[in-house]
Every structure is written in structure tokens, then in C-alpha cells.
Design a protein around this motif. Structure first.
Motif, PDB file in Angstrom:
ATOM      1  N   SER A  44       0.856  -1.191   0.000  1.00 20.93           N
ATOM      2  CA  SER A  44       0.000   0.000   0.000  1.00 20.93           C
ATOM      3  C   SER A  44       0.886   1.233   0.000  1.00 20.93           C
ATOM      4  N   VAL A  45       0.272   2.366  -0.298  1.00 20.71           N
ATOM      5  CA  VAL A  45       1.021   3.616  -0.473  1.00 20.71           C
ATOM      6  C   VAL A  45       0.680   4.563   0.665  1.00 20.71           C
ATOM      7  N   ALA A  59      -3.982  -8.087  -0.250  1.00 22.11           N
ATOM      8  CA  ALA A  59      -4.229  -6.663  -0.468  1.00 22.11           C
ATOM      9  C   ALA A  59      -4.888  -6.023   0.749  1.00 22.11           C
ATOM     10  N   GLN A  60      -5.886  -6.690   1.304  1.00 18.31           N
ATOM     11  CA  GLN A  60      -6.552  -6.164   2.502  1.00 18.31           C
ATOM     12  C   GLN A  60      -5.569  -6.022   3.659  1.00 18.31           C
ATOM     13  N   ALA A  61      -4.653  -6.978   3.776  1.00 21.22           N
ATOM     14  CA  ALA A  61      -3.668  -6.935   4.856  1.00 21.22           C
ATOM     15  C   ALA A  61      -2.635  -5.840   4.622  1.00 21.22           C
ATOM     16  N   ALA A  62      -2.215  -5.650   3.377  1.00 19.79           N
ATOM     17  CA  ALA A  62      -1.160  -4.670   3.080  1.00 19.79           C
ATOM     18  C   ALA A  62      -1.599  -3.243   3.384  1.00 19.79           C
ATOM     19  N   THR A  93     -10.145  -3.917   7.742  1.00 16.24           N
ATOM     20  CA  THR A  93      -9.145  -3.313   6.873  1.00 16.24           C
ATOM     21  C   THR A  93      -9.590  -1.922   6.444  1.00 16.24           C
ATOM     22  N   THR A  94      -8.604  -1.048   6.235  1.00 16.57           N
ATOM     23  CA  THR A  94      -8.912   0.309   5.776  1.00 16.57           C
ATOM     24  C   THR A  94      -8.642   0.448   4.273  1.00 16.57           C
ATOM     25  N   LEU A  95      -8.556  -0.683   3.572  1.00 18.93           N
ATOM     26  CA  LEU A  95      -8.387  -0.652   2.123  1.00 18.93           C
ATOM     27  C   LEU A  95      -9.574   0.085   1.501  1.00 18.93           C
ATOM     28  N   ALA A  96      -9.275   1.069   0.672  1.00 15.99           N
ATOM     29  CA  ALA A  96     -10.338   1.826   0.008  1.00 15.99           C
ATOM     30  C   ALA A  96     -10.342   1.606  -1.496  1.00 15.99           C
ATOM     31  N   GLU A  97      -9.130   1.488  -2.091  1.00 22.99           N
ATOM     32  CA  GLU A  97      -9.064   1.336  -3.541  1.00 22.99           C
ATOM     33  C   GLU A  97      -7.946   0.366  -3.932  1.00 22.99           C
ATOM     34  N   GLU A 130      -1.384  -4.974  -6.010  1.00 21.50           N
ATOM     35  CA  GLU A 130      -1.132  -6.382  -5.703  1.00 21.50           C
ATOM     36  C   GLU A 130      -0.637  -7.153  -6.915  1.00 21.50           C
ATOM     37  N   GLY A 131       0.389  -7.971  -6.699  1.00 22.50           N
ATOM     38  CA  GLY A 131       0.910  -8.856  -7.732  1.00 22.50           C
ATOM     39  C   GLY A 131       1.818  -8.166  -8.728  1.00 22.50           C
TER      40      GLY A 131
END
Length: 338
Positions: free
Chosen positions: A41-42, A120-123, A303-307, A336-337
Motif C-alpha cells: 500500500s502507499v 491486499a486487505q492486509a497490506a 481493513t482500511t483498504l479503500a481502492e 497487488e501482484g
């Protein structure tokens, strides 16, 4: 191995601001894990380093400080993990970053990935989780006993961002604090409420006036996550006598003397301190990541994944940096990937 790097500090609009490169495979020694990176994540720190820290002459600099992946090899002194373990972590500012297929990281700042999240959710979580946890419990010294914090309050300035999104959740789930989050748009305000804030106020208006408008008493704890210098006068007014203020940004100038008459203490949180200085308690980051993984697995923290911005490459990473630099990101952007 594939990696994304830069050879000179450039605006993100420049075609050479981030580039795809090939690098040799690193080797794990000591307490290092060699991790196959599955997702990253960024964070704002990525953009700050890219803009302000030039690589050595003729070198390419790999940045990125969030990852989830699989342990591919371990150094001879590793005791916490084994090959095949799924992990998450934020890395070390003094070493190469996570924007690469394979990455070396000290096991003491790595945790086991929550089993119920994909990579992705974890990152999306490690850097902001470590920052939020250390700010709340190590810097502000908030008790995890709900009874001990009942009647006290926490103001989170910038609650819809990456750190704010996890800080609000941790405070709601692990303390008895009344949580006041700030946001300036309807969609971000709603996001902050969903995360657990009891009240949401508009940080485009004077915060002390917003607190008064809601009829709330002076705030016990203030977590200022961005624009601290802009909000400083209001913070000094709204914080309670003998309260505490913590910040993570880099204000150009603040007059800390405004806190004196209230005997308010000021605290800095920088999540790289433990790894940068190899502190005696560096392994606390391993433990807190494992504690939060348990909270995620039980459903207490989400998770705080939004996009999701697609594959890990220079083109997609540039888009992510541009959005982070706009200060309009909600939650976290993940790639991801390879």
C-alpha cells in the motif's frame, strides 16, 4: 527481480518519477526474512521520500513501507518465522523499500498476516496500524481499561486518512474514550462514523468552535495527523487542562508555549524510531502486529483498504502517489501482484 524505483527526485507527473527496473535477488542473513511481496500500500511517507531524498549518484532507490507476503527464506538467526509463513509489516526507513518482488526485513518488526484477509486487505494496515497503536498507547499513554478512560475524550484530526482510519477503530474497540473525528466532506464524514467515531466535526472550520457547537467539554487527548500548524491555535484552546497532544506530521512552526498554562504535554510519534535506532523494545512492533491480527480475525478491526489500483508497476504506483499527494484519499490505496 522486478522493482519500482527512481533515479532522481521528480514531480509525480514526470515520466521518470517512478520507473520499472530489474534488481538482483537479495539474500537473507542474521534475523532477516526474505519475503515474496504479494501486495503493497502507499503512504504519505512514500511521496515525501520520493520528492525529497535523491538516490546516490548512479543508483536507483526503491521505496515503499507496507507489504503483505510469504516468507521465502530466513537468515540463520531467525526464530519467530519459518519459510511459508504469511506475514505483514511496514519495514525500515533506512533500508530498501517494499516496492519489489522480494524484500528483506528484520523479523522483529514483522507480524503474522490476519488469516481472514487477502494480501491486499492486509497490506493496507501495517504502517498505519503501528503508527496509530504507538501514538495511542505508547505516546499518549491511553489505558486499555475502558473503565479508566470513561468520561475522557480523543480528538482525531484527519480521521478519514490512513492512520486516522485505524486509530478511530483501535480507540473505539480497546478504550472507553469518546471519539471525535474530523472530516470535511460528506463521504469522509460518513466513513469516520462507520469506523466508530461518536462525533464528526468539520476540519475546514475552527476546531475549537466546532467542539463548542456540539456542546462538548475540553478534549483530553488530541491526535493531530495532518495540518497541525494550521490547527495549532484551535488545539491549544480546545485541549483540556493537563491533557495530551500527539502529532505525526511535520509542521513548519508551532508555538508550544501555548500549552504551558494548561500543563499540556506534547508527544511525537514516528513509527520508524524503533527500527532506525534498533531500540531495546524493537520487538514490540512484532507483538502489536500480532495483537491487531487477532483483533482483525475476531472482527473487531476491519481493513482500511479503500481502492485497489491493480498490479505493482510504475504506471499504477504513479497514479497512487498522485492521489495520496492530492490529500483527497480515503483509507488506503493498494497494489497487488507483479
Amino acid at each position: 527481480m522486478k522493482a519500482i524505483a527512481y533515479r532522481q527526485s521528480l514531480p509525480i507527473e514526470d515520466a521518470e518519477s517512478l520507473i520499472d527496473i530489474e534488481l538482483p535477488t537479495p539474500q537473507a542473513t542474521g534475523r532477516d526474512l526474505l519475503v515474496e511481496v504479494r501486495a503493497i500500500s502507499v503512504n504519505p511517507v512514500d511521496t515525501k521520500i520520493r520528492r525529497n531524498v535523491a538516490p546516490a549518484e548512479g543508483q536507483a532507490k526503491v521505496i515503499g513501507w507496507d507489504a503483505a507476503g510469504v516468507v521465502k527464506a530466513v537468515g540463520p538467526d531467525v526464530s519467530l518465522f519459518k519459510v511459508g509463513d504469511e506475514v505483514w509489516y511496514a519495514g525500515d526507513l533506512t533500508r530498501a523499500g517494499t516496492n519489489s518482488e522480494l524484500h528483506l526485513v528484520d523479523e522483529r518488526i514483522v507480524g503474522y498476516k490476519p488469516k481472514n484477509l487477502d494480501f491486499a486487505q492486509a497490506a493496507a494496515l501495517p504502517l498505519t496500524t503501528i503508527t496509530a497503536w504507538e501514538l495511542l498507547f505508547d505516546r499518549l499513554g491511553v489505558s486499555r481499561d475502558a473503565a479508566a478512560t470513561k468520561g475522557k475524550s480523543l480528538l482525531v484530526i484527519g480521521a478519514a486518512g490512513g492512520v486516522g482510519s485505524i486509530l478511530v477503530q483501535l480507540a473505539r474497540q480497546l478504550t472507553g474514550l469518546t471519539i471525535i473525528g474530523t472530516a470535511s466532506r460528506p463521504e469522509t464524514g460518513e466513513w469516520v462514523k462507520q469506523l466508530g467515531a461518536h462525533h464528526v466535526i468539520d476540519h475546514s472550520k475552527p476546531l475549537n468552535e466546532e467542539i463548542t457547537r456540539l456542546g462538548l467539554p475540553p478534549v483530553t487527548y488530541v491526535a493531530s495527523l495532518n495540518q497541525t500548524d494550521h490547527h495549532w491555535a484551535a488545539i491549544s484552546e480546545l485541549v483540556a487542562p493537563q491533557g495530551k497532544v500527539a502529532l505525526i506530521d511535520d509542521p513548519a512552526s508551532i508555538d508550544v508555549r501555548t500549552l504551558k498554562r494548561k500543563s499540556v504535554s506534547l508527544h511525537w510519534e514516528f513509527m520508524y524510531t524503533r527500527s532506525m535506532f534498533q531500540t531495546d523494545d524493537i520487538q514490540q512492533q512484532h507483538q502489536l502486529l500480532n495483537d491487531v491480527a487477532t483483533l482483525v480475525e475476531t472482527g473487531a478491526i476491519k481493513t482500511t483498504l479503500a481502492e485497489r489500483f491493480g498490479k505493482i508497476n510504475a504506471e499504477n504506483l504513479k497514479r497512487a502517489h498522485a492521489l495520496v499527494e492530492s490529500n483527497r484519499a480515503k483509507g488506503k490505496i493498494v497494489l497487488e501482484g507483479f
